[in-house]
Motif scaffolding. Structure first.
Motif, PDB file in Angstrom:
ATOM      1  N   GLY A  73       1.015  -1.061   0.001  1.00  0.00           N
ATOM      2  CA  GLY A  73      -0.137   0.001   0.004  1.00  0.00           C
ATOM      3  C   GLY A  73       0.886   1.156   0.045  1.00  0.00           C
ATOM      4  O   GLY A  73       0.585   2.174  -0.842  1.00  0.00           O
ATOM      5  N   PRO A  74       1.847   1.278   0.873  1.00  0.00           N
ATOM      6  CA  PRO A  74       2.703   2.679   1.001  1.00  0.00           C
ATOM      7  C   PRO A  74       3.468   2.810  -0.487  1.00  0.00           C
ATOM      8  O   PRO A  74       3.725   4.038  -0.853  1.00  0.00           O
ATOM      9  N   ILE A  75       3.915   1.731  -1.096  1.00  0.00           N
ATOM     10  CA  ILE A  75       4.604   1.931  -2.220  1.00  0.00           C
ATOM     11  C   ILE A  75       3.605   2.486  -3.368  1.00  0.00           C
ATOM     12  O   ILE A  75       4.118   3.510  -4.161  1.00  0.00           O
ATOM     13  N   ASN A  76       2.410   2.025  -3.166  1.00  0.00           N
ATOM     14  CA  ASN A  76       1.527   2.506  -4.443  1.00  0.00           C
ATOM     15  C   ASN A  76       1.209   3.916  -4.059  1.00  0.00           C
ATOM     16  O   ASN A  76       0.597   4.493  -4.907  1.00  0.00           O
ATOM     17  N   LEU A  77       1.224   4.399  -2.790  1.00  0.00           N
ATOM     18  CA  LEU A  77       0.948   5.798  -2.764  1.00  0.00           C
ATOM     19  C   LEU A  77       2.171   6.698  -3.104  1.00  0.00           C
ATOM     20  O   LEU A  77       2.068   7.963  -2.924  1.00  0.00           O
ATOM     21  N   LYS A  78       3.146   6.023  -3.509  1.00  0.00           N
ATOM     22  CA  LYS A  78       4.366   6.795  -3.899  1.00  0.00           C
ATOM     23  C   LYS A  78       5.148   7.877  -2.943  1.00  0.00           C
ATOM     24  O   LYS A  78       5.498   8.698  -3.347  1.00  0.00           O
ATOM     25  N   TRP A  79       5.313   7.257  -1.958  1.00  0.00           N
ATOM     26  CA  TRP A  79       5.743   8.062  -0.741  1.00  0.00           C
ATOM     27  C   TRP A  79       7.288   7.981  -0.890  1.00  0.00           C
ATOM     28  O   TRP A  79       7.749   6.936  -1.591  1.00  0.00           O
ATOM     29  N   PRO A  80       8.021   8.772  -0.198  1.00  0.00           N
ATOM     30  CA  PRO A  80       9.526   8.546  -0.302  1.00  0.00           C
ATOM     31  C   PRO A  80       9.888   7.611   0.423  1.00  0.00           C
ATOM     32  O   PRO A  80       9.208   6.789   1.561  1.00  0.00           O
ATOM     33  N   HIS A  81      10.983   6.963   0.098  1.00  0.00           N
ATOM     34  CA  HIS A  81      11.643   5.549   0.747  1.00  0.00           C
ATOM     35  C   HIS A  81      11.600   5.522   2.223  1.00  0.00           C
ATOM     36  O   HIS A  81      11.139   4.739   3.037  1.00  0.00           O
ATOM     37  N   GLU A  82      12.033   6.771   2.855  1.00  0.00           N
ATOM     38  CA  GLU A  82      12.253   6.672   4.034  1.00  0.00           C
ATOM     39  C   GLU A  82      10.872   6.751   4.935  1.00  0.00           C
ATOM     40  O   GLU A  82      10.792   6.064   5.861  1.00  0.00           O
ATOM     41  N   LYS A  83       9.845   7.584   4.354  1.00  0.00           N
ATOM     42  CA  LYS A  83       8.639   7.608   4.834  1.00  0.00           C
ATOM     43  C   LYS A  83       7.835   6.023   4.812  1.00  0.00           C
ATOM     44  O   LYS A  83       7.433   5.547   5.821  1.00  0.00           O
ATOM     45  N   ILE A  84       8.217   5.412   3.764  1.00  0.00           N
ATOM     46  CA  ILE A  84       7.428   4.016   3.679  1.00  0.00           C
ATOM     47  C   ILE A  84       8.043   3.265   4.749  1.00  0.00           C
ATOM     48  O   ILE A  84       7.221   2.459   5.495  1.00  0.00           O
ATOM     49  N   GLU A  85       9.270   3.217   4.733  1.00  0.00           N
ATOM     50  CA  GLU A  85      10.066   2.273   5.854  1.00  0.00           C
ATOM     51  C   GLU A  85       9.751   2.710   7.185  1.00  0.00           C
ATOM     52  O   GLU A  85       9.546   1.620   8.054  1.00  0.00           O
TER      53      GLU A  85
END
Length: 283
Positions: free
Chosen positions: A107-119
């Motif tokens: 889900g977070p990857i599909n929201l196209k967030w920055p890598h640090e925010k996703i992790e």
């Protein structure tokens, strides 16, 4: 702040086989509330959730989302699902990645967030649901309760402002059923709203601050707990069990062990405090 997320105006829904699932439904989903959705199986709760998620369109009536008419364009449905996180009753309907962490990442990857925010969001979700030892475990090796915790983590990682939980404690054992309300308490801010469908009234009685009751596709009640759980006729009609805390309060009231108060106690601590405040007559 917007006062409501959704407003239903005379909404009805009929399935293609002729089943009338909802009848002339008018209600508002208040923002910033913990809302319990109650009703027997077949009362219309799941259909109601499908309408909220834009998975179905009403047969008649109007739905507003954030005070604007809900349209079903791809753009508006994306906006809706950025706000709303849906935890399905059956976890297998929501899980499809190869491992636990991959599923939570999706889900977070599909929201196209920055890598640090996703992790950061994914790691917090994993810790919250106590999945640290299972992150590399294949999904098909998980128990039913573990799968449910993965679905909760996956929705939480996307940081929705409105959570829809459809029978979220199905497949969860006693510990994690109780932990779920603790998870939600950690998320509980004035900017988040929760819709929690369950048959476990005792589990959400003290947690929820607004109750909605469906019965045979109709809205039977919408309001605070006191008027609901003091209405025996309504509870009987909707097949809703009276919470044990309310039963204790009413029994102690009849026995003269406590003084009546305007609001029902929300917890055992509140009930015990009422007893301490009562002046007993010496034998």
């Amino acid at each position: 702040m917007t006062e409501s997320y959704f407003t239903f105006e005379h909404v009805s829904f009929q399935y293609s086989d002729g089943t009338q699932a909802l009848h002339d439904l008018s209600l508002t989903i208040p923002m910033g509330k913990k809302v319990a959705i109650l009703g027997e199986n077949g009362s219309g709760k799941s259909t109601f959730f499908k309408l909220l998620m834009g998975l179905e369109k009403p047969s008649s009536g109007k739905i507003q989302f954030l005070n604007e008419p809900l349209h079903y364009s791809k753009k508006q449905l994306i906006k809706l699902r950025e706000h709303v996180g849906f935890i399905f009753q059956e976890a297998d309907n929501q899980l499809f990645a190869s491992t636990v962490k991959h599923d939570i990442l999706y889900g977070p990857i599909n929201l196209k967030w920055p890598h640090e925010k996703i992790e950061q969001h994914v790691d917090t979700a994993i810790q919250l649901t106590e999945l640290e030892d299972l992150t590399e475990r294949p999904i098909h090796f998980l128990s039913g309760g573990q799968k449910k915790r993965v679905t909760i983590a996956g929705v939480y990682a996307m940081d929705p402002k409105l959570y829809i939980l459809d029978e979220p404690t199905s497949s969860l054992d006693y510990y994690f059923s109780n932990q779920l309300t603790a998870y939600l308490d950690e998320l509980d801010t004035e900017n988040r709203t929760f819709l929690y469908s369950t048959h476990q009234v005792n589990l959400i009685y003290g947690w929820a601050d607004h109750f909605i009751v469906f019965h045979k596709g109709q809205l039977l009640y919408s309001g605070q707990k006191d008027a609901l759980f003091s209405n025996d006729a309504l509870l009987k009609k909707a097949h809703i069990e009276k919470p044990w805390l309310v039963k204790c309060y009413e029994s102690m009231l009849r026995e003269g062990l406590i003084h009546p108060q305007q609001q029902l106690p929300r917890s055992m601590d509140e009930l015990m405090q009422l007893m301490k405040c009562h002046t007993f007559t010496p034998l």
